[in-house]
Motif scaffolding. Structure first.
Motif, PDB file in Angstrom:
ATOM      1  N   GLN A   1       0.826  -1.183   0.000  1.00 46.49           N
ATOM      2  CA  GLN A   1       0.000   0.000   0.000  1.00 46.49           C
ATOM      3  C   GLN A   1       0.869   1.245   0.000  1.00 46.49           C
ATOM      4  O   GLN A   1       2.087   1.191   0.091  1.00 46.49           O
ATOM      5  N   ASN A   2       0.204   2.416  -0.085  1.00 40.49           N
ATOM      6  CA  ASN A   2       0.864   3.715  -0.145  1.00 40.49           C
ATOM      7  C   ASN A   2       1.698   3.881  -1.400  1.00 40.49           C
ATOM      8  O   ASN A   2       2.616   4.699  -1.448  1.00 40.49           O
TER       9      ASN A   2
ATOM     10  N   ARG B   1     -15.349   1.163  -6.479  1.00 39.72           N
ATOM     11  CA  ARG B   1     -15.688   0.814  -5.099  1.00 39.72           C
ATOM     12  C   ARG B   1     -16.962  -0.024  -5.048  1.00 39.72           C
ATOM     13  O   ARG B   1     -17.028  -1.042  -4.340  1.00 39.72           O
TER      14      ARG B   1
ATOM     15  N   GLU C   1      -6.181   7.941  -6.045  1.00 38.82           N
ATOM     16  CA  GLU C   1      -7.370   7.434  -5.373  1.00 38.82           C
ATOM     17  C   GLU C   1      -7.740   6.050  -5.879  1.00 38.82           C
ATOM     18  O   GLU C   1      -8.082   5.157  -5.087  1.00 38.82           O
TER      19      GLU C   1
ATOM     20  N   ASP D   1      -5.021   3.579  -4.640  1.00 39.27           N
ATOM     21  CA  ASP D   1      -5.154   3.325  -3.205  1.00 39.27           C
ATOM     22  C   ASP D   1      -6.313   2.380  -2.909  1.00 39.27           C
ATOM     23  O   ASP D   1      -6.206   1.487  -2.062  1.00 39.27           O
ATOM     24  N   LEU D   2      -7.443   2.586  -3.609  1.00 38.04           N
ATOM     25  CA  LEU D   2      -8.596   1.701  -3.414  1.00 38.04           C
ATOM     26  C   LEU D   2      -8.244   0.260  -3.734  1.00 38.04           C
ATOM     27  O   LEU D   2      -8.552  -0.671  -2.965  1.00 38.04           O
TER      28      LEU D   2
ATOM     29  N   ARG E   1      -5.241  -1.104  -3.892  1.00 38.17           N
ATOM     30  CA  ARG E   1      -4.231  -1.596  -2.963  1.00 38.17           C
ATOM     31  C   ARG E   1      -4.868  -2.019  -1.631  1.00 38.17           C
ATOM     32  O   ARG E   1      -4.507  -3.038  -1.046  1.00 38.17           O
ATOM     33  N   GLU E   2      -5.824  -1.201  -1.155  1.00 39.98           N
ATOM     34  CA  GLU E   2      -6.490  -1.513   0.114  1.00 39.98           C
ATOM     35  C   GLU E   2      -7.164  -2.873   0.063  1.00 39.98           C
ATOM     36  O   GLU E   2      -7.282  -3.558   1.089  1.00 39.98           O
ATOM     37  N   GLN E   3      -7.612  -3.266  -1.119  1.00 40.61           N
ATOM     38  CA  GLN E   3      -8.315  -4.534  -1.264  1.00 40.61           C
ATOM     39  C   GLN E   3      -7.436  -5.621  -1.880  1.00 40.61           C
ATOM     40  O   GLN E   3      -7.923  -6.674  -2.292  1.00 40.61           O
ATOM     41  N   SER E   4      -6.133  -5.348  -1.940  1.00 39.03           N
ATOM     42  CA  SER E   4      -5.143  -6.318  -2.442  1.00 39.03           C
ATOM     43  C   SER E   4      -5.473  -6.788  -3.852  1.00 39.03           C
ATOM     44  O   SER E   4      -5.341  -7.976  -4.177  1.00 39.03           O
TER      45      SER E   4
END
Length: 250
Positions: A4-5, A180, A202, A205-206, A208-211
Motif C-alpha cells: 500500500q501507499n 468501489r 485514489e 489506493d482503493l 491496494r487496500e483490497q489487495s
C-alpha cells in the motif's frame, strides 16, 4: 502485488499490447516475436470465436483492416479466415488461441482479453469463456490472467473456475466510485485494468487496500508511461513496450 501507499515492492510489469503492433500486424506471431526481442514481461492479446467456434486472436469488431468492411470474425469459419488474413505469411496469418498458448506461455506472462460482443448470444459468450479457460488449463503460478469488458462473462468465468485470476476492464467513463461499488459486489475479481486517463492515486489506493491487481492501458507517451510507473501499477500495457522498458529501467 505492490504494497500500500504506492510503494512498489517490485517493478511494474510491461506488457506488449497485441505484441509489437507498430512493427508488425497486431496479434500475429511476427508481432509477438518482435515484442519478445525487447525482453518484455508479458503479452496482451484478444480472443474471439470463428463461425465454427475456433478461438482465434483478433481485436477489432470488424475485418476492415483486411478490406472486408462490415464483416466480422464470426462471419467466417476458421479455414476461411486462414485464407483471408495474410495467407502468404506464416508470421502474420491468423493465430488460434491453442497455438498461441503452446508457443508463448512458457516465454512470458500473458493477459488474454475475451471479446464478448453485444450481437453474440449469451451461450456463445459462455462458450468462449469455457474454451479459453479449458485451453489454458493448469495455471498454478497465475502467469496467465483473463480479462474482459463484459462483467457477466467474468462472473460466469468465476463460477466455471473459481481459482482463475480475472480482471475487469474499465471504460473511460467509469470512476473510482464505480470501482468501489463493483468490488463490493464482485470481490472475486483479481483486479481492474483502467485506462491511463482515469488512473490516479485514489484509484490505486482503493485497489491496494483490497489487495487487487492494478493494470493500466494503453500507455504510449512518455508522460503516460511515467505516470503509471510513479503510481506503481502492477501491469503497464503499451503499444511501445521498448519505450516503457527504457523508462522503467533507467
Amino acid at each position: 502485488m505492490s504494497e500500500q501507499n504506492n510503494q512498489p515492492c517490485k517493478k511494474s510489469l510491461v506488457f506488449a499490447h497485441r505484441g509489437a503492433n507498430r512493427e508488425a500486424l497486431e496479434n500475429t506471431r511476427s508481432a509477438f516475436d518482435k515484442a519478445l526481442g525487447y525482453a518484455i514481461d508479458g503479452i496482451e492479446t484478444d480472443v474471439q470465436l470463428s463461425r465454427d467456434k475456433v478461438a482465434v486472436l483478433w481485436h477489432d469488431r470488424f475485418l476492415n483492416k483486411i478490406g472486408l468492411d462490415g464483416k466480422r470474425i464470426d462471419d467466417f469459419d476458421y479455414r476461411e479466415l486462414k485464407a483471408l488474413i495474410h495467407p502468404e505469411s506464416d508470421g502474420e496469418g491468423i493465430v488460434t488461441l491453442q497455438d498461441f498458448l503452446a508457443d508463448y506461455r512458457s516465454r512470458c506472462r500473458l493477459l488474454i482479453e475475451i471479446k464478448n460482443r453485444d450481437w453474440e448470444a449469451i451461450s456463445r459468450h459462455q462458450l468462449k469463456i469455457r474454451q479459453t479457460l479449458d485451453l489454458i488449463g493448469q495455471n498454478p503460478d497465475q502467469r496467465i490472467v483473463v480479462s474482459s469488458f463484459n462483467l457477466p462473462s467474468l462472473a460466469y468465468a468465476h463460477q466455471y473456475n473459481p481459482a482463475f485470476p480475472l480482471v475487469y476492464n474499465f471504460e473511460d467513463d467509469q470512476t473510482v466510485a464505480d470501482a468501489r461499488a463493483l468490488l463490493s459486489t464482485h470481490a472475486f475479481l483479481h483486479g481492474l485494468c483502467v485506462p491511463i486517463q482515469s488512473l490516479d492515486h485514489e484509484m490505486v489506493d482503493l485497489l491496494r487496500e483490497q489487495s487487487k491487481c492494478v493494470a493500466v492501458y494503453t500507455c504510449n507517451s512518455d508522460a503516460e508511461i511515467t505516470t503509471a510507473l510513479q503510481l506503481g501499477v502492477d501491469i503497464l500495457i503499451s503499444d511501445v513496450p521498448q519505450q516503457a522498458l527504457m523508462l522503467r529501467d533507467r
